[in-house]
Scaffold this motif. Structure first.
Motif, PDB file in Angstrom:
ATOM      1  N   VAL A   1       3.245  -0.585  -1.093  1.00  0.00           N
ATOM      2  CA  VAL A   1       3.345  -0.654   0.373  1.00  0.00           C
ATOM      3  C   VAL A   1       3.625   0.731   0.939  1.00  0.00           C
ATOM      4  O   VAL A   1       3.022   1.148   1.944  1.00  0.00           O
ATOM      5  CB  VAL A   1       4.438  -1.650   0.795  1.00  0.00           C
ATOM      6  CG1 VAL A   1       4.673  -1.575   2.306  1.00  0.00           C
ATOM      7  CG2 VAL A   1       4.054  -3.068   0.400  1.00  0.00           C
ATOM      8  N   ARG A   2       4.517   1.470   0.308  1.00  0.00           N
ATOM      9  CA  ARG A   2       4.916   2.778   0.829  1.00  0.00           C
ATOM     10  C   ARG A   2       3.766   3.773   0.848  1.00  0.00           C
ATOM     11  O   ARG A   2       3.711   4.646   1.711  1.00  0.00           O
ATOM     12  CB  ARG A   2       6.089   3.325   0.002  1.00  0.00           C
ATOM     13  CG  ARG A   2       7.392   2.566   0.237  1.00  0.00           C
ATOM     14  CD  ARG A   2       8.454   2.947  -0.781  1.00  0.00           C
ATOM     15  NE  ARG A   2       9.635   2.090  -0.664  1.00  0.00           N
ATOM     16  CZ  ARG A   2      10.465   1.830  -1.660  1.00  0.00           C
ATOM     17  NH1 ARG A   2      10.247   2.355  -2.852  1.00  0.00           N
ATOM     18  NH2 ARG A   2      11.512   1.046  -1.468  1.00  0.00           N
ATOM     19  N   ILE A   3       2.832   3.656  -0.110  1.00  0.00           N
ATOM     20  CA  ILE A   3       1.694   4.576  -0.118  1.00  0.00           C
ATOM     21  C   ILE A   3       0.445   3.922   0.493  1.00  0.00           C
ATOM     22  O   ILE A   3      -0.653   4.443   0.379  1.00  0.00           O
ATOM     23  CB  ILE A   3       1.392   5.095  -1.531  1.00  0.00           C
ATOM     24  CG1 ILE A   3       0.976   3.957  -2.462  1.00  0.00           C
ATOM     25  CG2 ILE A   3       2.579   5.862  -2.087  1.00  0.00           C
ATOM     26  CD1 ILE A   3       0.423   4.439  -3.807  1.00  0.00           C
ATOM     27  N   ARG A   4       0.665   2.765   1.104  1.00  0.00           N
ATOM     28  CA  ARG A   4      -0.394   2.057   1.831  1.00  0.00           C
ATOM     29  C   ARG A   4      -1.558   1.650   0.926  1.00  0.00           C
ATOM     30  O   ARG A   4      -2.726   1.719   1.327  1.00  0.00           O
ATOM     31  CB  ARG A   4      -0.873   2.909   3.014  1.00  0.00           C
ATOM     32  CG  ARG A   4       0.242   3.222   4.000  1.00  0.00           C
ATOM     33  CD  ARG A   4      -0.229   4.042   5.185  1.00  0.00           C
ATOM     34  NE  ARG A   4       0.873   4.334   6.095  1.00  0.00           N
ATOM     35  CZ  ARG A   4       0.769   5.029   7.229  1.00  0.00           C
ATOM     36  NH1 ARG A   4      -0.425   5.513   7.565  1.00  0.00           N
ATOM     37  NH2 ARG A   4       1.816   5.244   7.987  1.00  0.00           N
ATOM     38  N   ARG A   5      -1.226   1.195  -0.277  1.00  0.00           N
ATOM     39  CA  ARG A   5      -2.247   0.682  -1.187  1.00  0.00           C
ATOM     40  C   ARG A   5      -2.010  -0.808  -1.460  1.00  0.00           C
ATOM     41  O   ARG A   5      -2.557  -1.354  -2.417  1.00  0.00           O
ATOM     42  CB  ARG A   5      -2.225   1.452  -2.523  1.00  0.00           C
ATOM     43  CG  ARG A   5      -2.496   2.937  -2.430  1.00  0.00           C
ATOM     44  CD  ARG A   5      -3.903   3.252  -1.927  1.00  0.00           C
ATOM     45  NE  ARG A   5      -4.966   2.837  -2.807  1.00  0.00           N
ATOM     46  CZ  ARG A   5      -5.507   3.615  -3.749  1.00  0.00           C
ATOM     47  NH1 ARG A   5      -5.053   4.855  -3.930  1.00  0.00           N
ATOM     48  NH2 ARG A   5      -6.496   3.175  -4.502  1.00  0.00           N
ATOM     49  N   ASP A   6      -1.209  -1.453  -0.625  1.00  0.00           N
ATOM     50  CA  ASP A   6      -0.898  -2.870  -0.837  1.00  0.00           C
ATOM     51  C   ASP A   6      -2.098  -3.769  -0.591  1.00  0.00           C
ATOM     52  O   ASP A   6      -2.100  -4.923  -1.024  1.00  0.00           O
ATOM     53  CB  ASP A   6       0.278  -3.316   0.039  1.00  0.00           C
ATOM     54  CG  ASP A   6       0.113  -2.927   1.497  1.00  0.00           C
ATOM     55  OD1 ASP A   6      -0.139  -1.733   1.763  1.00  0.00           O
ATOM     56  OD2 ASP A   6       0.248  -3.803   2.372  1.00  0.00           O
TER      57      ASP A   6
END
Length: 303
Positions: free
Chosen positions: A170-175
């Motif tokens: 989530v933090r690196i926007r790959r969720d």
């Protein structure tokens, strides 16, 4: 003009994203500006597997060294990477509100839909052991590298899936690439997973007070219980130990497990009690697990 605080962080996208979250939150709450200072750690440059490097602390010691040298004012770590043995020179000034603590599968389909013999990548013996309980017919492949590199092994077809922490994705926007999030009763997370630790020098009382603005007492109680289990078992972050605690600020529920790396045997125990006794609860639970052979399972893993 107030000089910005220097936040030491590893240079990976994951680490800088996490550090920026803390920096922005601290600035919003206190008005103090923060600048990120990138640090390359031994764990970042070594190509060895984390289990060969000793697991615990390989991403931490260089950041702590910068603190002790006065080159940075504070540092942010994934709490699950921190050794459980305290360093008297370092203060854990804050533990941020925990994000999703669960593990996630990145791949085209959910775990039960992967074909027999599919190759699943993870660098964690804890994950391998619990995945073996769910799908013993798959091949589990040790991997290193940052999240983008690991995900690339799936998109290239080298691996059929990988398992990473949901919060990090989530933090690196790959969720958006998550095929499945494992519930904690399927796969217990690493102690402290999903939370970030903020450290500074133990003698900096002024800075400790400032950084406490981003501390979350509910998360701190939960992860204190989880890490207490890990410490009492004398296990590092590379050991096949999962633990998860949650509560409402008054009562805390804690579950922990040690699983043989082949998934054939496990020791799993639960307890609950006042949040104020989180550390003691973790120690008592670990003692009950050792009485049922948890230390034997970890000893077999170490060999």
């Amino acid at each position: 003009m107030t000089v910005p605080l220097r936040l030491g962080t590893r240079k990976s996208l994951m680490a800088t994203s996490q550090s920026r979250i803390v920096a922005d939150r601290l600035t919003a709450l206190t008005g103090r500006e923060v600048e990120l200072v990138g640090v390359t750690t031994f764990g970042d440059v070594s190509r060895a597997q984390l289990t060969q490097l000793g697991g615990t602390g390989v991403f931490v010691s260089d950041l702590r060294g910068r603190l002790l040298a006065g080159e940075v004012d504070f540092a942010v770590h994934s709490l699950k990477d921190l050794p459980t043995k305290p360093d008297e020179q370092i203060a854990m000034a804050a533990i941020t509100r925990r994000d999703d603590p669960r593990d996630a599968l990145v791949g085209p389909v959910k775990l039960h839909d992967l074909p027999a013999g599919a190759r699943v990548g993870t660098g964690s013996p804890r994950r391998v052991a619990q995945l073996q309980l769910l799908r013993p017919d798959l091949e589990y492949v040790p991997i290193r590298g940052n999240a983008d590199t690991r995900i690339g092994k799936v998109t290239s077809g080298e691996l059929d899936a990988i398992v990473l922490a949901a919060a990090g994705l989530v933090r690196i926007r790959r969720d958006g690439e998550i095929a499945q999030v494992f519930e904690v009763d399927e796969m217990l997370p690493a102690p402290g997973q999903g939370a970030l630790a903020v450290e500074c020098l133990a003698g900096r009382d002024d800075l400790i007070e400032l950084l406490s603005a981003v501390d979350d007492p509910l998360t701190r109680a939960a992860v204190d219980a989880e890490r207490s289990v890990l410490a009492a078992l004398e296990a590092g972050c590379a050991a096949p130990v999962g633990a998860f605690a949650s509560g409402d600020g008054h009562i805390l529920s804690l579950t922990a497990a040690v699983v043989a790396v082949d998934g054939a045997r496990s020791v799993r125990k639960s307890a609950s009690g006042p949040s104020a006794t989180a550390v003691e609860m973790g120690r008592e639970l670990a003692a009950a697990m050792i009485a049922e052979g948890a230390d034997t399972l970890m000893g077999e893993q170490a060999r």
